[in-house]
Design a protein around this motif. Structure first.
Motif, PDB file in Angstrom:
ATOM      1  N   HIS A 178       0.857  -1.073   0.100  1.00 27.70           N
ATOM      2  CA  HIS A 178      -0.084  -0.039   0.055  1.00 27.70           C
ATOM      3  C   HIS A 178       0.952   1.275   0.017  1.00 27.70           C
ATOM      4  O   HIS A 178       0.641   2.302   0.657  1.00 27.70           O
ATOM      5  CB  HIS A 178      -0.938  -0.069   1.214  1.00 27.70           C
ATOM      6  N   ASP A 198       1.427   3.565  -2.105  1.00 26.37           N
ATOM      7  CA  ASP A 198       0.934   5.002  -2.406  1.00 26.37           C
ATOM      8  C   ASP A 198      -0.239   5.521  -1.428  1.00 26.37           C
ATOM      9  O   ASP A 198      -0.241   6.645  -1.123  1.00 26.37           O
ATOM     10  CB  ASP A 198       0.071   4.777  -3.921  1.00 26.37           C
ATOM     11  N   ARG A 199      -0.727   4.509  -0.891  1.00 28.28           N
ATOM     12  CA  ARG A 199      -1.675   4.901   0.365  1.00 28.28           C
ATOM     13  C   ARG A 199      -0.972   5.537   1.451  1.00 28.28           C
ATOM     14  O   ARG A 199      -1.137   6.730   2.272  1.00 28.28           O
ATOM     15  CB  ARG A 199      -2.417   3.571   1.042  1.00 28.28           C
ATOM     16  N   TYR A 200       0.266   4.934   1.860  1.00 28.14           N
ATOM     17  CA  TYR A 200       1.095   5.671   3.103  1.00 28.14           C
ATOM     18  C   TYR A 200       1.658   6.864   2.665  1.00 28.14           C
ATOM     19  O   TYR A 200       1.597   7.787   3.524  1.00 28.14           O
ATOM     20  CB  TYR A 200       1.941   4.682   3.591  1.00 28.14           C
ATOM     21  N   TRP A 248      -6.642   9.523   4.066  1.00 25.80           N
ATOM     22  CA  TRP A 248      -6.865   8.186   4.576  1.00 25.80           C
ATOM     23  C   TRP A 248      -7.514   7.343   3.701  1.00 25.80           C
ATOM     24  O   TRP A 248      -7.391   6.192   3.896  1.00 25.80           O
ATOM     25  CB  TRP A 248      -7.390   8.404   6.010  1.00 25.80           C
ATOM     26  N   GLY A 249      -8.129   7.775   2.813  1.00 22.20           N
ATOM     27  CA  GLY A 249      -8.875   6.923   1.913  1.00 22.20           C
ATOM     28  C   GLY A 249      -9.795   7.632   1.056  1.00 22.20           C
ATOM     29  O   GLY A 249      -9.966   8.966   0.955  1.00 22.20           O
ATOM     30  N   ARG A 250     -10.291   7.021  -0.100  1.00 24.86           N
ATOM     31  CA  ARG A 250     -11.369   7.699  -1.274  1.00 24.86           C
ATOM     32  C   ARG A 250     -12.539   8.042  -0.418  1.00 24.86           C
ATOM     33  O   ARG A 250     -13.440   9.011  -0.863  1.00 24.86           O
ATOM     34  CB  ARG A 250     -11.497   6.750  -2.197  1.00 24.86           C
ATOM     35  N   ASP A 277     -13.478   2.836   2.617  1.00 15.44           N
ATOM     36  CA  ASP A 277     -12.276   2.626   2.133  1.00 15.44           C
ATOM     37  C   ASP A 277     -11.243   3.061   3.362  1.00 15.44           C
ATOM     38  O   ASP A 277     -10.259   2.510   3.565  1.00 15.44           O
ATOM     39  CB  ASP A 277     -11.986   3.551   0.921  1.00 15.44           C
ATOM     40  N   ALA A 278     -11.525   4.346   3.698  1.00 15.65           N
ATOM     41  CA  ALA A 278     -10.590   4.780   5.003  1.00 15.65           C
ATOM     42  C   ALA A 278     -10.726   3.597   6.088  1.00 15.65           C
ATOM     43  O   ALA A 278      -9.669   3.437   6.793  1.00 15.65           O
ATOM     44  CB  ALA A 278     -10.852   5.918   5.364  1.00 15.65           C
ATOM     45  N   PHE A 286      -8.513   0.713   5.375  1.00 19.75           N
ATOM     46  CA  PHE A 286      -7.301   0.600   5.481  1.00 19.75           C
ATOM     47  C   PHE A 286      -6.518   0.866   6.880  1.00 19.75           C
ATOM     48  O   PHE A 286      -5.759   0.315   7.398  1.00 19.75           O
ATOM     49  CB  PHE A 286      -6.997   2.176   4.559  1.00 19.75           C
TER      50      PHE A 286
END
Length: 274
Positions: A26, A28-30, A211-213, A217-218, A221
């Protein structure tokens, strides 16, 4: 980690296990969570600098530093994240990565002009020894600049994690340990001065964290982030469900049509080797 000297064995196990795999898969998320803080460090990079990125993770900050500096070297315990870092840096000639425990890693003495980190220095088993090792790696007059977490009280993240507190322990642990080990600027200054640094300053900085879309999603995650996931596994199904519901409710004030954004807070800590 064959052939790599490690004293921080618990962290090595985590970052080469589920925690490291989650961060690597993850990336890209971080980076969406932490990347907004990059400019605070990057603004201190000069074109002639040889940069050391401590706890470089997936390497976003290392690559960005390399674009401004003579060279950049990232060091991290995590094999999974270093694999991602190397793959994403394959076309950048002045970037290298090394696997190691920064507390004892055999950096060549007086090699770097600037040591940086984005939330990668909070987990040392012996922080004085670790920063003394970084101090040795810096050239005389070399600089240190890192980002670390503030205390969670009165922050957006504290509000979100606090909503789960009736059901789960705080995933960051008490202030002064783990991710918040440098939440107290007076302790941070004491550690760095003992390690040999001077002109130590701690500046409060803020940045947006995505943190999310959306809220589902958040929520997914955050509940799959290692410390939260661990605590959820220790409670019964009903308690875990209530913790997730509380998290979902706590995230609602931060949802926009584009994303779930929290205002993140950090200390920008700077110092210098005499």
């Amino acid at each position: 980690m064959t052939g790599v000297r490690v004293v921080n064995t618990a962290q090595a196990e985590a970052w080469n296990g589920y925690e490291g795999e989650h961060w690597a898969s993850h990336a890209d998320r971080y980076d969406g969570v932490n990347g907004g803080f990059n400019p605070f460090v990057l603004d201190l990079v000069s074109p002639s600098d040889r940069v050391l990125d401590i706890g470089c993770g997936n390497g976003q900050l290392t690559r960005a530093a390399a674009a401004r500096a003579a060279s950049a070297t990232g060091v991290d315990l995590s094999g999974p994240m270093l694999t991602t870092a190397r793959a994403r840096s394959a076309e950048i000639p002045n970037v290298t990565f090394e696997q190691g425990d920064a507390q004892v890693h055999p950096f060549p003495a007086s090699t770097f002009d600037l040591a940086i980190s984005r939330f990668g220095v909070m987990f040392f088993a012996d922080p004085v020894a670790a920063f003394a090792n970084v101090h040795r790696a810096l050239s005389p007059g070399g600089r240190l600049a890192f980002l670390c977490m503030t205390a969670l009280a009165d922050t957006d993240l504290g509000r979100v994690f606090g909503a789960m507190a009736p059901y789960l322990p705080q995933p960051t642990g008490p202030d002064g340990t783990g991710p918040t080990s440098f939440a107290d600027p007076s302790r941070t200054r004491a550690v760095l001065i003992e390690a040999g640094f001077e002109s130590v300053e701690c500046t409060h900085v803020e940045a947006a964290q995505t943190w999310g879309r959306n809220i589902p999603d958040a929520t997914a995650f955050i509940t799959n982030w290692g410390p939260v996931r661990h605590h959820l596994a220790q409670v019964d199904t009903e308690t875990a469900s209530r913790a997730r519901e509380a998290l979902t409710e706590a995230l609602k004030p931060f949802e926009t049509p584009e994303a779930v954004n929290l205002r993140g807070t950090a200390w920008l800590v700077t110092g210098r080797r005499p």
